[in-house]
Write an enzyme that holds these catalytic residues in place. Structure first.
Site, PDB file in Angstrom:
ATOM      1  N   CYS A  96       0.825  -1.243  -0.073  1.00 48.62           N
ATOM      2  CA  CYS A  96      -0.118  -0.132  -0.101  1.00 48.62           C
ATOM      3  C   CYS A  96       0.806   1.014   0.028  1.00 48.62           C
ATOM      4  O   CYS A  96       1.823   1.327   0.862  1.00 48.62           O
ATOM      5  CB  CYS A  96      -0.965   0.012   1.247  1.00 48.62           C
ATOM      6  SG  CYS A  96      -1.129   1.476   1.947  1.00 48.62           S
ATOM      7  N   GLU A  97       0.708   2.297  -0.876  1.00 44.85           N
ATOM      8  CA  GLU A  97       1.468   3.184  -1.041  1.00 44.85           C
ATOM      9  C   GLU A  97       1.378   4.343   0.073  1.00 44.85           C
ATOM     10  O   GLU A  97       2.117   5.328   0.063  1.00 44.85           O
ATOM     11  CB  GLU A  97       1.382   3.893  -2.492  1.00 44.85           C
ATOM     12  CG  GLU A  97      -0.150   4.659  -2.543  1.00 44.85           C
ATOM     13  CD  GLU A  97      -0.279   5.096  -4.198  1.00 44.85           C
ATOM     14  OE1 GLU A  97       0.576   4.902  -4.959  1.00 44.85           O
ATOM     15  OE2 GLU A  97      -1.070   5.955  -4.218  1.00 44.85           O
ATOM     16  N   HIS A  98       0.084   4.207   0.872  1.00 49.88           N
ATOM     17  CA  HIS A  98      -0.231   5.071   1.866  1.00 49.88           C
ATOM     18  C   HIS A  98       0.536   4.858   2.970  1.00 49.88           C
ATOM     19  O   HIS A  98       1.121   5.874   4.055  1.00 49.88           O
ATOM     20  CB  HIS A  98      -1.607   5.311   2.028  1.00 49.88           C
ATOM     21  CG  HIS A  98      -2.561   5.647   0.906  1.00 49.88           C
ATOM     22  ND1 HIS A  98      -3.629   5.120   0.656  1.00 49.88           N
ATOM     23  CD2 HIS A  98      -2.113   6.691   0.236  1.00 49.88           C
ATOM     24  CE1 HIS A  98      -4.072   5.702  -0.520  1.00 49.88           C
ATOM     25  NE2 HIS A  98      -3.259   6.492  -0.810  1.00 49.88           N
ATOM     26  N   HIS A  99       1.064   3.574   3.376  1.00 49.91           N
ATOM     27  CA  HIS A  99       1.536   3.054   4.567  1.00 49.91           C
ATOM     28  C   HIS A  99       2.692   2.152   4.576  1.00 49.91           C
ATOM     29  O   HIS A  99       3.498   1.780   5.416  1.00 49.91           O
ATOM     30  CB  HIS A  99       0.509   2.548   5.618  1.00 49.91           C
ATOM     31  CG  HIS A  99      -0.741   3.207   5.695  1.00 49.91           C
ATOM     32  ND1 HIS A  99      -2.006   3.043   5.072  1.00 49.91           N
ATOM     33  CD2 HIS A  99      -1.138   4.119   6.720  1.00 49.91           C
ATOM     34  CE1 HIS A  99      -2.857   4.019   5.654  1.00 49.91           C
ATOM     35  NE2 HIS A  99      -2.206   4.404   6.521  1.00 49.91           N
ATOM     36  N   GLN A 137      -5.266  -0.739  -4.456  1.00 52.38           N
ATOM     37  CA  GLN A 137      -5.737  -1.800  -4.830  1.00 52.38           C
ATOM     38  C   GLN A 137      -6.760  -1.427  -6.290  1.00 52.38           C
ATOM     39  O   GLN A 137      -6.705  -2.055  -7.237  1.00 52.38           O
ATOM     40  CB  GLN A 137      -6.851  -2.526  -3.651  1.00 52.38           C
ATOM     41  CG  GLN A 137      -7.165  -3.857  -4.208  1.00 52.38           C
ATOM     42  CD  GLN A 137      -8.199  -4.641  -3.344  1.00 52.38           C
ATOM     43  OE1 GLN A 137      -7.874  -4.413  -2.191  1.00 52.38           O
ATOM     44  NE2 GLN A 137      -9.218  -5.381  -3.733  1.00 52.38           N
ATOM     45  N   HIS A 165      -5.586  -5.918   3.509  1.00 59.10           N
ATOM     46  CA  HIS A 165      -4.744  -4.737   3.925  1.00 59.10           C
ATOM     47  C   HIS A 165      -4.167  -5.091   5.295  1.00 59.10           C
ATOM     48  O   HIS A 165      -5.013  -4.675   6.227  1.00 59.10           O
ATOM     49  CB  HIS A 165      -5.374  -3.744   3.657  1.00 59.10           C
ATOM     50  CG  HIS A 165      -5.760  -3.417   1.824  1.00 59.10           C
ATOM     51  ND1 HIS A 165      -5.255  -2.451   1.106  1.00 59.10           N
ATOM     52  CD2 HIS A 165      -6.675  -4.086   1.235  1.00 59.10           C
ATOM     53  CE1 HIS A 165      -5.698  -2.570  -0.024  1.00 59.10           C
ATOM     54  NE2 HIS A 165      -6.586  -3.767  -0.083  1.00 59.10           N
ATOM     55  N   CYS A 167      -2.754  -2.701   6.649  1.00 57.36           N
ATOM     56  CA  CYS A 167      -2.782  -1.156   7.222  1.00 57.36           C
ATOM     57  C   CYS A 167      -4.157  -1.118   7.809  1.00 57.36           C
ATOM     58  O   CYS A 167      -4.249  -0.322   8.698  1.00 57.36           O
ATOM     59  CB  CYS A 167      -2.533  -0.117   6.026  1.00 57.36           C
ATOM     60  SG  CYS A 167      -3.433   0.031   4.688  1.00 57.36           S
TER      61      CYS A 167
HETATM   62 ZN   LIG Z   1      -2.605   1.546   3.814  1.00 61.98          ZN
END
Ligand SMILES: [Zn+2]
Length: 207
Positions: A96-99, A137, A165, A167
């Site tokens: 995941c590119e956010h976390h 995703q 996920h 995250c």
């Molecule tokens: Zn994430």
């Protein structure tokens, strides 16, 4: 109709060489991160960790160096078959590119050829190339669909991804068992009957 399982195993055996300069730069940054979270990067258990993580990240994100269009083009064949081709249960491991935490699960891909088919394992490889990048995703689903549509120009493409996920599971709302499903369709799969046939085929226990 045709379906196979776990075709992408090959995709994970590919890279075990690492760029020395990148590995050493990354290692220095990970040593700093260990320090900043209150650890001692010199202690026994940790002194090789920065280098291991540097290599692991290069492995997990190797998709940037690969060209999914070339993978499909490497095995394209003229064929009159015009029925649905399904590759189901393709394992995916992405980040995941956010976390920068993993998400993982299964992708199911179908296409209806319009004179050109590709090797079944190539479909799984394309999924893997896009998964081995920083992702969300939704975009992963769309990129797989577009790559197959533009390269093979079939009568339609369908992609469904089901993933968990970390995250979501390890932090935040801690929904331990929730699965996120995304789907995207082109061409013939816009028709409800065709889409339903695909959904039934990927839902059945027989494969
Ligand atoms: Zn994430």
């Amino acid at each position: 109709m045709c379906s196979i399982k776990h075709e992408n195993a090959k995709g994970y055996e590919r890279i075990d060489q690492f760029n020395e300069e990148i590995t050493s730069d990354l290692s220095a940054h990970y040593a700093k991160i260990l320090e900043l979270i209150g650890e001692n990067p010199e202690r026994d258990g940790l002194n090789k960790t920065p280098e291991r993580v540097a290599k692991a990240m290069q492995f997990l994100l190797q998709g940037y160096k690969m060209d999914p269009v070339e993978i499909l083009k490497s095995a394209m064949f003229k064929e009159d078959y015009r029925q649905m081709v399904i590759v189901k249960d393709i394992e995916i491991y992405s980040m995941c590119e956010h976390h920068l935490l993993p998400f993982f699960g299964k992708a199911h891909v179908a296409y209806i050829p319009n004179g050109t088919i590709t090797g079944l394992s190539k479909i799984a490889r394309v999924v893997d190339v896009f998964a081995r990048r920083l992702q969300v995703q939704e975009r992963l689903t769309l990129q797989i669909k577009e790559c197959i549509q533009e390269t093979l120009q079939p009568l339609g493409v369908a992609v469904v991804i089901e993933a968990q996920h970390l995250c979501m599971q390890m932090r935040g709302i801690q929904k331990q068992y929730s699965i996120t499903t995304t789907s995207d369709f082109t061409g013939a799969f816009q028709k409800e009957a065709t889409r339903e046939e695909f959904i039934n085929l990927i839902s059945s226990k027989l494969s």
